[in-house]
Design a protein around this motif. Structure first.
Motif, PDB file in Angstrom:
ATOM      1  N   ARG A 157       0.824  -1.207   0.000  1.00 43.59           N
ATOM      2  CA  ARG A 157       0.000   0.000   0.000  1.00 43.59           C
ATOM      3  C   ARG A 157       0.862   1.263   0.000  1.00 43.59           C
ATOM      4  O   ARG A 157       0.528   2.257  -0.654  1.00 43.59           O
ATOM      5  N   ILE A 158       1.964   1.222   0.716  1.00 39.25           N
ATOM      6  CA  ILE A 158       2.895   2.354   0.719  1.00 39.25           C
ATOM      7  C   ILE A 158       3.589   2.481  -0.632  1.00 39.25           C
ATOM      8  O   ILE A 158       3.650   3.562  -1.235  1.00 39.25           O
ATOM      9  N   THR A 159       4.104   1.378  -1.124  1.00 36.93           N
ATOM     10  CA  THR A 159       4.855   1.393  -2.384  1.00 36.93           C
ATOM     11  C   THR A 159       3.984   1.846  -3.545  1.00 36.93           C
ATOM     12  O   THR A 159       4.436   2.598  -4.416  1.00 36.93           O
ATOM     13  N   SER A 160       2.728   1.417  -3.582  1.00 30.63           N
ATOM     14  CA  SER A 160       1.868   1.770  -4.713  1.00 30.63           C
ATOM     15  C   SER A 160       1.604   3.272  -4.771  1.00 30.63           C
ATOM     16  O   SER A 160       1.552   3.857  -5.866  1.00 30.63           O
ATOM     17  N   VAL A 161       1.464   3.925  -3.620  1.00 34.24           N
ATOM     18  CA  VAL A 161       1.261   5.372  -3.589  1.00 34.24           C
ATOM     19  C   VAL A 161       2.499   6.093  -4.109  1.00 34.24           C
ATOM     20  O   VAL A 161       2.414   6.988  -4.959  1.00 34.24           O
ATOM     21  N   ALA A 202      -0.987  10.609   4.672  1.00 27.49           N
ATOM     22  CA  ALA A 202       0.383  10.750   5.177  1.00 27.49           C
ATOM     23  C   ALA A 202       1.289  11.345   4.101  1.00 27.49           C
ATOM     24  O   ALA A 202       2.154  12.179   4.398  1.00 27.49           O
ATOM     25  N   PHE A 203       1.093  10.916   2.852  1.00 22.60           N
ATOM     26  CA  PHE A 203       1.888  11.454   1.748  1.00 22.60           C
ATOM     27  C   PHE A 203       1.629  12.954   1.604  1.00 22.60           C
ATOM     28  O   PHE A 203       2.574  13.746   1.446  1.00 22.60           O
ATOM     29  N   VAL A 204       0.358  13.360   1.651  1.00 22.37           N
ATOM     30  CA  VAL A 204       0.010  14.777   1.530  1.00 22.37           C
ATOM     31  C   VAL A 204       0.605  15.568   2.689  1.00 22.37           C
ATOM     32  O   VAL A 204       1.158  16.671   2.499  1.00 22.37           O
ATOM     33  N   HIS A 205       0.510  15.025   3.900  1.00 17.61           N
ATOM     34  CA  HIS A 205       1.042  15.691   5.090  1.00 17.61           C
ATOM     35  C   HIS A 205       2.543  15.953   4.956  1.00 17.61           C
ATOM     36  O   HIS A 205       3.044  17.008   5.388  1.00 17.61           O
ATOM     37  N   ALA A 206       3.255  15.008   4.363  1.00 18.61           N
ATOM     38  CA  ALA A 206       4.715  15.112   4.259  1.00 18.61           C
ATOM     39  C   ALA A 206       5.159  15.515   2.847  1.00 18.61           C
ATOM     40  O   ALA A 206       6.331  15.345   2.507  1.00 18.61           O
ATOM     41  N   PHE A 207       4.246  16.058   2.058  1.00 20.83           N
ATOM     42  CA  PHE A 207       4.521  16.285   0.636  1.00 20.83           C
ATOM     43  C   PHE A 207       5.776  17.126   0.404  1.00 20.83           C
ATOM     44  O   PHE A 207       6.607  16.786  -0.437  1.00 20.83           O
TER      45      PHE A 207
END
Length: 231
Positions: A157-161, A202-207
Motif C-alpha cells: 500500500r505504501i509502495t503503490s502510492v 500521510a503522503f500529503v502531510h509530508a509532501f
C-alpha cells in the motif's frame, strides 16, 4: 574453556559476516535485474532509487520503525522486477492495450514474486510481497488477486502510492512528466479507490519533505548503490 568460547565467538562472527556478504551480493544482483526492468520505462534508472528513499520516508511518517522502513527502502525498488519478462511492444505501447496485451502486462507481479520469493532471506520475502501486491487496489478492483483494503500488505500500500506519484512526475515514452502539484491532485483523486486513504493522507502531510527528497535524488544522480550503502 575460555579458548573454546573465544573460538566459538570468532566462528559465529565470521559466519554472520559471510551471511551478510552473501545477502548483499544477492541484493545487488536482484537490484541490477530490477534496474534492467526499470530501463524499459526510465532511461536514467533513477526511478527505483527514488522509490526506495521515498518509501522509507513515507513509512516513517506512518509510524513504522526505522528498521522496518530501512528494509522497505531496500525491498520496494524491486517491485517491478517482473517487467523483465514483459515484451517491449506491450510495455512501451503508446496507446491503450488490447485485452490480450493487458493480460500479458498483468502477469508481471506474479513473475516478480516468483523471482524474489524463492529466497528465505526476510528482505527478499518482503520484496516478493511488494512485487506481488503493488497493483492491488484499495477498492478490491486491482490485480492479480483482487485484494480489498487491509487485505493488501501495508508494504504494498505504501509502495503503490509512491510509485504512482513518482511515475507521474517522470517522462515516459508516451507522455511528458506532470508537474508535482498536478500529480498530487491525481493521487488525491484515487484516495480510497486505488489507494489506502491513510497512506495518501500521510503522503500529503509530508509532501514538501518527500518532494524535496525526490528532487535531491535527481540532482545528485544517485545510483542503486545508495540504497545498499545507507545504514
Amino acid at each position: 574453556m575460555e579458548r573454546f568460547v573465544a573460538d566459538f565467538g570468532r566462528m559465529y562472527r565470521e559466519r554472520n559476516e559471510a551471511l551478510e556478504q552473501i545477502t548483499r551480493a544477492h541484493h545487488e544482483s536482484l537490484l541490477r535485474l530490477a534496474l534492467a526492468a526499470d530501463f524499459k520505462d526510465d532511461d536514467t534508472g533513477l526511478h527505483i532509487v527514488r522509490i526506495g528513499f521515498l518509501v522509507e520516508a513515507l513509512a516513517l511518517v506512518l509510524g513504522e520503525t526505522k528498521e522496518k522502513a530501512r528494509m522497505l527502502r531496500k525491498a520496494a525498488p524491486m517491485h517491478d522486477i517482473g517487467k523483465i519478462g514483459t515484451p517491449d511492444a506491450v510495455l512501451k505501447k503508446p496507446g491503450p492495450l488490447t485485452p490480450e496485451e493487458r493480460e500479458i502486462m498483468n502477469c508481471h507481479p506474479e513473475i516478480g514474486a516468483s523471482i524474489l520469493g524463492r529466497s528465505r532471506i526476510p528482505l527478499f520475502q518482503l520484496a516478493a510481497e511488494v512485487a506481488l501486491n503493488h497493483h492491488e487496489r484499495y477498492d478490491g478492483k486491482g490485480y492479480p488477486n483482487g485484494l480489498l483494503a487491509e487485505q493488501i500488505p501495508l508494504s504494498a500500500r505504501i509502495t503503490s502510492v509512491v510509485d504512482f506519484y513518482d511515475a507521474l512526475t517522470m517522462d515516459r515514452v508516451y507522455r511528458k512528466a506532470y508537474p508535482p502539484e498536478q500529480a498530487l491532485l491525481m493521487l488525491l483523486a484515487e484516495r480510497s479507490l486505488a489507494f489506502d486513504p491513510a497512506v495518501v493522507d500521510a503522503f500529503v502531510h509530508a509532501f514538501d519533505r518527500l518532494e524535496t527528497l525526490r528532487l535531491f535524488v535527481n540532482a545528485q544522480q544517485l545510483d542503486f548503490h545508495a540504497l545498499l550503502d545507507q545504514s
